[in-house]
Design a protein around this motif. Structure first.
Motif, PDB file in Angstrom:
ATOM      1  N   TRP A  67       0.819  -1.210   0.000  1.00 25.88           N
ATOM      2  CA  TRP A  67       0.000   0.000   0.000  1.00 25.88           C
ATOM      3  C   TRP A  67       0.854   1.261   0.000  1.00 25.88           C
ATOM      4  O   TRP A  67       1.830   1.348   0.734  1.00 25.88           O
ATOM      5  CB  TRP A  67      -0.932   0.029   1.217  1.00 25.88           C
ATOM      6  CG  TRP A  67      -1.857  -1.143   1.232  1.00 25.88           C
ATOM      7  CD1 TRP A  67      -1.749  -2.256   2.014  1.00 25.88           C
ATOM      8  CD2 TRP A  67      -3.008  -1.335   0.416  1.00 25.88           C
ATOM      9  NE1 TRP A  67      -2.763  -3.131   1.731  1.00 25.88           N
ATOM     10  CE2 TRP A  67      -3.560  -2.588   0.749  1.00 25.88           C
ATOM     11  CE3 TRP A  67      -3.629  -0.577  -0.565  1.00 25.88           C
ATOM     12  CZ2 TRP A  67      -4.700  -3.096   0.145  1.00 25.88           C
ATOM     13  CZ3 TRP A  67      -4.772  -1.082  -1.176  1.00 25.88           C
ATOM     14  CH2 TRP A  67      -5.296  -2.325  -0.820  1.00 25.88           C
ATOM     15  N   VAL A  75      -9.594  11.107  -6.741  1.00 24.55           N
ATOM     16  CA  VAL A  75     -10.154   9.771  -6.787  1.00 24.55           C
ATOM     17  C   VAL A  75     -11.457   9.894  -7.573  1.00 24.55           C
ATOM     18  O   VAL A  75     -12.333  10.672  -7.201  1.00 24.55           O
ATOM     19  CB  VAL A  75     -10.414   9.192  -5.379  1.00 24.55           C
ATOM     20  CG1 VAL A  75     -11.111   7.840  -5.472  1.00 24.55           C
ATOM     21  CG2 VAL A  75      -9.106   9.074  -4.597  1.00 24.55           C
ATOM     22  N   VAL A  90      -4.943   9.475   0.641  1.00 22.83           N
ATOM     23  CA  VAL A  90      -5.448   8.309  -0.082  1.00 22.83           C
ATOM     24  C   VAL A  90      -4.463   7.163   0.117  1.00 22.83           C
ATOM     25  O   VAL A  90      -3.272   7.311  -0.162  1.00 22.83           O
ATOM     26  CB  VAL A  90      -5.574   8.600  -1.600  1.00 22.83           C
ATOM     27  CG1 VAL A  90      -6.102   7.373  -2.338  1.00 22.83           C
ATOM     28  CG2 VAL A  90      -6.452   9.816  -1.865  1.00 22.83           C
ATOM     29  N   TYR A  92      -3.702   3.595  -1.355  1.00 23.59           N
ATOM     30  CA  TYR A  92      -4.045   2.874  -2.583  1.00 23.59           C
ATOM     31  C   TYR A  92      -3.022   1.771  -2.852  1.00 23.59           C
ATOM     32  O   TYR A  92      -1.902   1.799  -2.329  1.00 23.59           O
ATOM     33  CB  TYR A  92      -4.134   3.848  -3.759  1.00 23.59           C
ATOM     34  CG  TYR A  92      -2.843   4.583  -4.025  1.00 23.59           C
ATOM     35  CD1 TYR A  92      -1.940   4.107  -4.969  1.00 23.59           C
ATOM     36  CD2 TYR A  92      -2.504   5.722  -3.292  1.00 23.59           C
ATOM     37  CE1 TYR A  92      -0.738   4.765  -5.188  1.00 23.59           C
ATOM     38  CE2 TYR A  92      -1.305   6.376  -3.509  1.00 23.59           C
ATOM     39  CZ  TYR A  92      -0.434   5.898  -4.456  1.00 23.59           C
ATOM     40  OH  TYR A  92       0.764   6.539  -4.669  1.00 23.59           O
ATOM     41  N   THR A 102      -7.373   7.446 -10.475  1.00 22.87           N
ATOM     42  CA  THR A 102      -7.487   6.481  -9.389  1.00 22.87           C
ATOM     43  C   THR A 102      -8.969   6.242  -9.144  1.00 22.87           C
ATOM     44  O   THR A 102      -9.753   7.179  -9.076  1.00 22.87           O
ATOM     45  CB  THR A 102      -6.813   7.026  -8.116  1.00 22.87           C
ATOM     46  OG1 THR A 102      -5.431   7.253  -8.411  1.00 22.87           O
ATOM     47  CG2 THR A 102      -6.940   6.063  -6.959  1.00 22.87           C
ATOM     48  N   HIS A 106      -9.022   0.758  -6.474  1.00 23.71           N
ATOM     49  CA  HIS A 106      -7.601   0.900  -6.173  1.00 23.71           C
ATOM     50  C   HIS A 106      -7.361   1.334  -4.725  1.00 23.71           C
ATOM     51  O   HIS A 106      -6.236   1.302  -4.250  1.00 23.71           O
ATOM     52  CB  HIS A 106      -6.950   1.962  -7.073  1.00 23.71           C
ATOM     53  CG  HIS A 106      -7.174   1.744  -8.518  1.00 23.71           C
ATOM     54  ND1 HIS A 106      -7.567   2.755  -9.369  1.00 23.71           N
ATOM     55  CD2 HIS A 106      -7.070   0.634  -9.290  1.00 23.71           C
ATOM     56  CE1 HIS A 106      -7.690   2.274 -10.594  1.00 23.71           C
ATOM     57  NE2 HIS A 106      -7.392   0.988 -10.569  1.00 23.71           N
ATOM     58  N   VAL A 107      -8.421   1.785  -4.056  1.00 25.69           N
ATOM     59  CA  VAL A 107      -8.301   2.486  -2.773  1.00 25.69           C
ATOM     60  C   VAL A 107      -8.700   1.599  -1.603  1.00 25.69           C
ATOM     61  O   VAL A 107      -9.706   0.897  -1.651  1.00 25.69           O
ATOM     62  CB  VAL A 107      -9.171   3.769  -2.791  1.00 25.69           C
ATOM     63  CG1 VAL A 107      -9.154   4.474  -1.450  1.00 25.69           C
ATOM     64  CG2 VAL A 107      -8.702   4.708  -3.901  1.00 25.69           C
TER      65      VAL A 107
END
Length: 189
Positions: A67, A75, A90, A92, A102, A106-107
């Motif tokens: 991460w 986002v 964030v 991600y 993004t 992805h988060v």
């Protein structure tokens, strides 16, 4: 005074993701897109920025090889109508570093530091919006002059598509989820 004198034409009509993606980083700074409409955000204070950076650094270090944590980028929550948010932090997936925009998949975690003027947005609107987008974790950081920041954590209940309250931290964050991280917020401001 006419509407044209108050706000440029592009701020008075819905925009698409394609239009937004053609803008420069300078044009996108300090704005978010809600239901296709540009929402201008006031510049955050230095204390706000420092607290966000402090959290991003701690989350990035604790994220290991899986991460990343950064701040000040978009986002893309939804394409039609366009919903782009610019959270304070964030977290991600490492393998999504070059993916733009993004997206929620992805988060792992979004963090918002509440400022004067963003109270309702951060406490209510983004809480709902991030949950509906499927973001697994949300942290809201409350700050007040002369006080230690308070971190409210939320976990996504996938069955209801809403967040449920998690742990509450004052000063020292010692979280086990979304991954182990310890950060002392008594001194960053």
């Amino acid at each position: 005074m006419t509407a044209e004198m108050i706000a440029p034409e592009w701020m008075r009509r819905q925009i698409t993701g394609e239009q937004y993606d053609s803008w420069t980083e300078e044009q996108c700074a300090g704005i978010e897109i809600l239901d296709g409409m540009v929402v201008v955000s006031p510049s955050p204070s230095r204390c706000h920025n420092r607290l966000a950076r402090f959290l991003a650094n701690a989350l990035d270090e604790a994220g290991g090889t899986e991460w990343n944590a950064d701040n000040d980028f978009d986002v893309r929550l939804q394409d039609v109508p366009l919903n782009n948010r610019r959270p304070d932090v964030v977290v991600y997936r490492v393998d999504a570093i070059d993916v733009a925009p993004t997206r929620p998949e992805h988060v792992l975690l979004l963090v918002e530091v509440v400022s004067p003027g963003s109270e309702t947005t951060d406490r209510v609107v983004k809480l709902d919006q991030y949950a509906k987008a499927g973001i697994p974790f949300y942290w809201r950081v409350e700050q007040a002059a002369g006080r230690v920041p308070i971190v409210h954590t939320y976990l996504l209940d996938e069955a209801t598509g809403t967040y449920r309250a998690g742990e509450l931290f004052t000063g020292l964050v010692k979280a086990a989820v979304p991954y182990p991280v310890e950060v002392d917020l008594t001194g960053p401001a």
